[in-house]
Structure formats: structure tokens, C-alpha cells
Scaffold this active site. Structure first.
Site, PDB file in Angstrom:
ATOM      1  N   LYS A 273       1.433  -1.049  -0.274  1.00 55.89           N
ATOM      2  CA  LYS A 273       0.395  -0.121  -0.664  1.00 55.89           C
ATOM      3  C   LYS A 273       0.775   1.318   0.541  1.00 55.89           C
ATOM      4  CE  LYS A 273      -2.337   1.000   3.924  1.00 55.89           C
ATOM      5  NZ  LYS A 273      -1.598   3.197   4.174  1.00 55.89           N
ATOM      6  N   ASN A 274       1.442   1.097   1.184  1.00 55.49           N
ATOM      7  CA  ASN A 274       2.797   2.434   1.026  1.00 55.49           C
ATOM      8  C   ASN A 274       3.962   2.343   0.292  1.00 55.49           C
ATOM      9  OD1 ASN A 274       0.851   3.132   3.207  1.00 55.49           O
ATOM     10  ND2 ASN A 274       2.360   2.439   4.724  1.00 55.49           N
TER      11      ASN A 274
ATOM     12  N   ASP B  78       4.475   0.350  11.838  1.00 54.97           N
ATOM     13  CA  ASP B  78       3.494  -0.315  11.734  1.00 54.97           C
ATOM     14  C   ASP B  78       3.516  -1.543  12.357  1.00 54.97           C
ATOM     15  OD1 ASP B  78       2.860   1.258   8.339  1.00 54.97           O
ATOM     16  OD2 ASP B  78       3.037   2.352  10.614  1.00 54.97           O
TER      17      ASP B  78
ATOM     18  N   ARG C 239      -5.545  11.085   4.706  1.00 51.98           N
ATOM     19  CA  ARG C 239      -4.821  12.346   4.157  1.00 51.98           C
ATOM     20  C   ARG C 239      -3.078  11.568   3.763  1.00 51.98           C
ATOM     21  NH1 ARG C 239      -1.037  11.360   6.943  1.00 51.98           N
ATOM     22  NH2 ARG C 239      -0.583  13.468   8.125  1.00 51.98           N
TER      23      ARG C 239
ATOM     24  N   ARG D  53      -1.095  14.873  12.925  1.00 50.42           N
ATOM     25  CA  ARG D  53      -0.785  14.729  11.569  1.00 50.42           C
ATOM     26  C   ARG D  53       0.266  15.586  10.996  1.00 50.42           C
ATOM     27  NH1 ARG D  53      -1.366   8.725  10.477  1.00 50.42           N
ATOM     28  NH2 ARG D  53       0.684   8.892   9.120  1.00 50.42           N
ATOM     29  N   PRO D  54       1.710  16.341  11.731  1.00 51.37           N
ATOM     30  CA  PRO D  54       1.367  17.238  11.088  1.00 51.37           C
ATOM     31  C   PRO D  54       2.435  17.265   9.657  1.00 51.37           C
ATOM     32  CG  PRO D  54       3.381  16.982  13.005  1.00 51.37           C
ATOM     33  CD  PRO D  54       1.940  15.869  13.247  1.00 51.37           C
ATOM     34  N   ILE D  55       2.365  18.335   9.094  1.00 55.22           N
ATOM     35  CA  ILE D  55       2.743  18.263   7.676  1.00 55.22           C
ATOM     36  C   ILE D  55       4.006  19.590   7.832  1.00 55.22           C
ATOM     37  CG2 ILE D  55       0.769  16.969   6.714  1.00 55.22           C
ATOM     38  CD1 ILE D  55       0.364  20.212   4.986  1.00 55.22           C
ATOM     39  N   ASP D  56       4.176  19.701   9.211  1.00 55.09           N
ATOM     40  CA  ASP D  56       5.144  21.397   8.484  1.00 55.09           C
ATOM     41  C   ASP D  56       6.755  20.929   8.061  1.00 55.09           C
ATOM     42  OD1 ASP D  56       5.718  18.828  10.094  1.00 55.09           O
ATOM     43  OD2 ASP D  56       7.151  20.720  11.373  1.00 55.09           O
ATOM     44  N   LEU D  57       6.982  18.999   7.493  1.00 53.15           N
ATOM     45  CA  LEU D  57       8.227  18.877   7.056  1.00 53.15           C
ATOM     46  C   LEU D  57       8.456  18.735   5.588  1.00 53.15           C
ATOM     47  CD1 LEU D  57       9.894  16.533   9.278  1.00 53.15           C
ATOM     48  CD2 LEU D  57       9.898  18.461   9.715  1.00 53.15           C
TER      49      LEU D  57
ATOM     50  N   ARG E 252      -9.082  -0.890   4.571  1.00 53.82           N
ATOM     51  CA  ARG E 252      -7.558  -0.081   4.082  1.00 53.82           C
ATOM     52  C   ARG E 252      -6.530   0.161   3.676  1.00 53.82           C
ATOM     53  NH1 ARG E 252      -6.460   4.357   7.379  1.00 53.82           N
ATOM     54  NH2 ARG E 252      -4.857   4.709   6.201  1.00 53.82           N
TER      55      ARG E 252
ATOM     56  N   CYS F 108      -5.429  11.600  12.572  1.00 58.62           N
ATOM     57  CA  CYS F 108      -5.838  10.516  12.680  1.00 58.62           C
ATOM     58  C   CYS F 108      -6.376   9.704  13.633  1.00 58.62           C
ATOM     59  CB  CYS F 108      -5.308   9.370  11.080  1.00 58.62           C
ATOM     60  SG  CYS F 108      -3.931   8.094  11.909  1.00 58.62           S
TER      61      CYS F 108
END
Ligand code: EPZ
Length: 417
Positions: free
Chosen positions: A22-23, A305, A92, A121-125, A397, A116
Site C-alpha cells: 500500500k505504502n 506499523d 490524509r 499528523r503534522p505536515i510542517d516538514l 484500508r 488520525c
């Protein structure tokens, strides 16, 4: 809403092929919009998250067709650079389209991906990497409005490895003028897989799998063919199930080197593991002993995971098993549900301590998240009696036809929609 009916007490025996990752599939599907081209993918898993990504691609104007595990994406018709809020909320990780759309269109608009079940789940990077490449990113009304007349190569140094931010930086850098060096990059096998795909697409990318990834530009191919790598977390799930239920299971297509830390912990528990380049076999009597502490971290450390899966396998292991979750803040919620089966688990912040119990007893439970739901199924397979798991779609999922896979190995599992 589904209900999983899992009846324990059966050994798992046999051989199954591991689904596509999936990833790896999700970022590669995003990368297919980098340039107007036709992408043929094989071994694409049948998952809800993949279906959502197909809807995003079609919403952008791409043509997508599927035939079993084969997928064709024609991104020549791409006409929009916006992802609707509803699809962002469903998935997301579609923030990964930011880099690809900026590279293709010089603009992108999508809503801030929420947190989630695993916590914020920040996205600053992601945003700092894209700004370093010359993008202007404004937040307005919960949306991210991104523009980049011209992307320019840059030195990007991440304070901590991030899979998604590394992928976004690699994708945007493909359209940047000059060289981009990404330092402290994530090293997951899925990043190496993305590099493989980008090279086939005509990008000059190197270093994936090491802490430093270099991107030097891109001359787009018109057609790309790629086979998605096997899913190392699904492989880990099946082996953890066989370890605790007892059995003899062979996974075809699994690449042991992609989850060697999981295999190491399982052998510490007393399992016999036979590794080949493209398959892994595990034999277990079902009576495990506690492994050395399982400490998660960015690859090549123990994968976060797989932590819920390993923890579920250790519920009846003799002794005390210790788990330290260093990646996500809120990844022990599922342990409350495991305690309903009679497990003895104490969590304190980032640490979970599991005291082995002689037996688990089936009970009604609720799946809290994707891997937490899989952990409940693993526990149910080694519990006495029947465990029912209420699941609002978390497991599907990430796991393709998981009930069928487990039944092929002799498990008594039914999923009722
Ligand atoms: C990817 O998520 C995976 N998802 C996750 O798998 C996996 O758990 C995670 O990598 C770690 O291996 C996909 O690939 C689709 P990160 P991602 O950015 O990219 C923090 C599953 O079960 N961070 O490596 O979102 C973040 O909060 C899913 O399949 C920032 O602070 O993970 C986390 O604590 C769950 N700022 C840590 O870094 C940022 O801008 C690692 O996150 C980005 C991340």
C-alpha cells in the site's frame, strides 16, 4: 461497517502470496501525474486507500482503468490541481499529491490533512521542503494554496526522517531547475521503490535508501511500466498470526530484508524462520517467549506499523514483553481492546508492558485503526472461543481480502459486511 468473526484454536498452515505494498502504491500513483504520460502498474493491491487515490486521480482529469491487480493511469488529460476536501479527509496521505502537482502544474490546492487515530499528523516538514524548493504556500480557511512559478533545486535538511515529506520533496524536486539534495531522508524500502519508478519515468534520482537523496532533473518518458513491491507490513501481520496461533506458513514474494527487525523479534520469541530472497517461512508451536524490547523508529529500526502486530503475538508469550513506540503519539489505543480478551497490558506514554497470560478468551471488540484492527484479528486467532471485531472499514484500508487469505491458511475467520 463490518464485523469480523474470528474463532481461535486453529494452527495456520500453507503458503500465500503477499499483496502489493500500500505504502509503495500510493506515492507511485501520485508520481504518475508528474508528467503527461501513461503508467502501467502491476501488483497493485485491492484496497480502499487505493480506490480513494483512483478517485483523486480521476478528479484531477486523469483516466484510470483497473483489471485485477493491473492499473493503467493516463495523466495526459490532467486539467485540475485541486483535491476536494472529502477525499482529503478519506485519505490524509494524499498530501503526497502536493509535490507532484506543483511539479506538473506549478500550483496545487488541497485541504489540510487532519490528524488520525494515531494522533496528530503534522505536515510542517512537507511544507518547509516545498518552500525550500521555491513554492509559496498559504493556508486559507483550512485549505493549502500552493504556487511555484519556478521550482529551484535546494539543499533540504530534515530535522527528523519523514516518509511522506521525503516523497513530496523527491517529487517536487523532479521539476526543479538544478540539483536538490535531501538530507536526513527517510530510508524505508518504499522510498527506494519510488526512486525506481521515478528513474523509469526519466528522473535523475539517486541515494534512496540512504540518508541522502539527490535529484538532478527530469526528462519525461511517455510510457512507464512498474510492478509494485510486496507489502512488508502485511507479511509481518501474517507471520505474527502464525507465530502466536502456531503453524507453518510460507509467504511467497515477501522480501525478508524489508522487515528483518520483525523477523529477528519473531525468532527471539522462539519461531523457526527460513529466509530466501523472495520468500519467508515461519514455523511455531504457538508457545512463545518474550522477545527483547521492541523499539520502533524510522527504517531500518523496527517499523511502527508492525508494533501492534508484534504486541498481539506476544500476549501469551512467557515472560514480560516491552514495546517502545517512538514514531506516533497515540498508537496504543488498540491495547484496551486486547485487554477485553484477557490480555495483561500496561501502557505508560510511549511504553507498553505485556505480561504473558496462559490463555486469551474470545470477546466482542472494536477496531480502533488499521493496524490495531489487524492486531485484534491476530489475538482472536490464538484466543479460546470466538472474537467479534466491529470495524468501520479500517482493516480493508490496508489488507486485501484478508479474511480469504487467512482462510487459505486454515483460520476460521468470516467478515460480515
Ligand atoms: C508513512 O506515514 C506511512 N503511510 C505510515 O503507514 C507509517 O506508519 C509512517 O510512514 C512511518 O513509517 C504511508 O506511507 C501512506 P512520517 P507518514 O511522515 O509519511 C512526524 C499505515 O499504517 N511528522 O514518516 O505520514 C509524524 O507526526 C500508515 O500504513 C512531522 O512531525 O509518516 C510522525 O510522528 C500509518 N511533521 C513522524 O514524523 C511532518 O511534516 C513520522 O511520520 C511529517 C511527519
Amino acid at each position: 461497517m463490518s464485523v469480523w468473526h474470528v474463532t481461535g484454536g486453529r494452527r495456520l498452515e500453507g503458503s500465500v502470496t503477499v499483496q502489493g505494498a500500500k505504502n509503495a502504491a500510493l506515492p507511485i500513483m501520485a508520481a504518475s501525474v508528474l508528467a503527461p504520460c501513461e503508467t502501467e502498474l502491476l501488483n497493485v493491491p485491492l484496497l480502499k486507500d487505493v480506490d480513494t487515490t483512483v478517485r483523486i486521480l480521476r478528479g484531477l482529469g486523469c483516466a484510470v482503468s483497473r483489471d485485477g491487480d493491473a492499473m493503467t493511469i493516463d495523466s495526459r488529460g490532467l486539467s485540475r490541481a485541486e483535491i476536494p476536501h472529502s477525499l482529503m479527509r478519506e485519505l490524509r496521505s494524499s498530501v503526497i499529491f502536493l509535490g507532484a502537482l506543483l511539479a506538473r502544474c506549478g500550483e496545487a490546492r488541497l485541504s489540510m490533512p487532519g490528524g488520525c487515530e494515531l494522533g496528530p499528523r503534522p505536515i510542517d516538514l512537507h511544507l518547509s521542503a516545498l518552500r525550500a524548493l521555491g513554492a509559496s504556500i498559504e493556508e486559507s480557511g483550512g485549505d493549502l494554496v500552493c504556487r511555484a512559478e519556478k521550482l529551484k533545486g535546494a539543499q533540504i535538511a530534515f530535522p527528523m526522517p519523514s516518509v511522506g515529506a521525503t516523497e513530496n520533496a523527491m517529487l517536487a524536486a523532479c521539476a526543479a531547475e538544478g540539483e536538490t539534495v535531501i538530507m536526513n531522508a527517510a530510508r524505508e524500502p518504499e522510498i527506494e521503490e519510488l526512486q525506481l519508478f521515478l528513474r523509469q519515468l526519466g528522473a535523475d534520482v539517486s541515494g534512496a535508501g540512504t540518508p541522502t537523496v539527490t535529484v538532478r532533473g527530469f526528462t519525461s518518458a511517455k510510457r512507464v511500466g512498474h510492478r509494485i513491491m510486496p507489502d512488508r507490513i502485511v507479511a509481518s501481520t501474517l507471520l505474527c498470526a502464525a507465530a502466536s496461533a502456531g503453524g507453518d506458513v510460507e509467504l511467497r514474494g515477501a522480501e525478508p530484508r524489508h522487515f528483518s527487525t520483525v523477523l529477528h523479534s519473531l525468532s527471539e520469541c522462539g519461531c523457526d524462520i527460513i529466509e530466501r530472497r523472495l520468500s519467508v517461512r515461519l514455523r511455531s508451536g504457538g508457545n512463545l517467549r518474550a522477545p527483547r524490547p521492541v523499539i520502533t523508529g524510522p527504517y531500518p529500526a523496527f517499523p511502527t506499523d508492525a508494533q501492534p502486530l508484534m504486541l498481539a503475538a506476544c500476549l501469551r508469550a512467557a515472560g514480560t514483553s516491552v514495546f517502545v513506540e517512538n514514531v506516533f503519539q497515540n498508537r496504543f489505543r488498540f491495547t484496551e481492546e486486547l485487554c477485553r480478551l484477557g490480555a495483561r497490558i500496561h501502557t505508560e506514554g510511549r511504553v507498553a508492558v505485556v505480561t504473558g497470560v496462559p490463555a486469551l478468551y474470545g470477546a466482542p471488540t472494536v477496531a480502533t485503526d488499521l493496524r490495531g484492527g489487524a492486531a485484534l484479528i491476530i489475538a482472536g486467532l490464538s484466543a479460546e472461543g470466538r472474537t467479534d471485531i466491529l470495524d468501520e472499514g479500517h482493516v480493508s484500508r490496508g489488507y486485501e481480502l484478508f479474511d480469504e487469505r487467512l482462510r487459505e491458511l486454515g483460520a476460521e475467520v468470516m467478515r460480515e459486511d
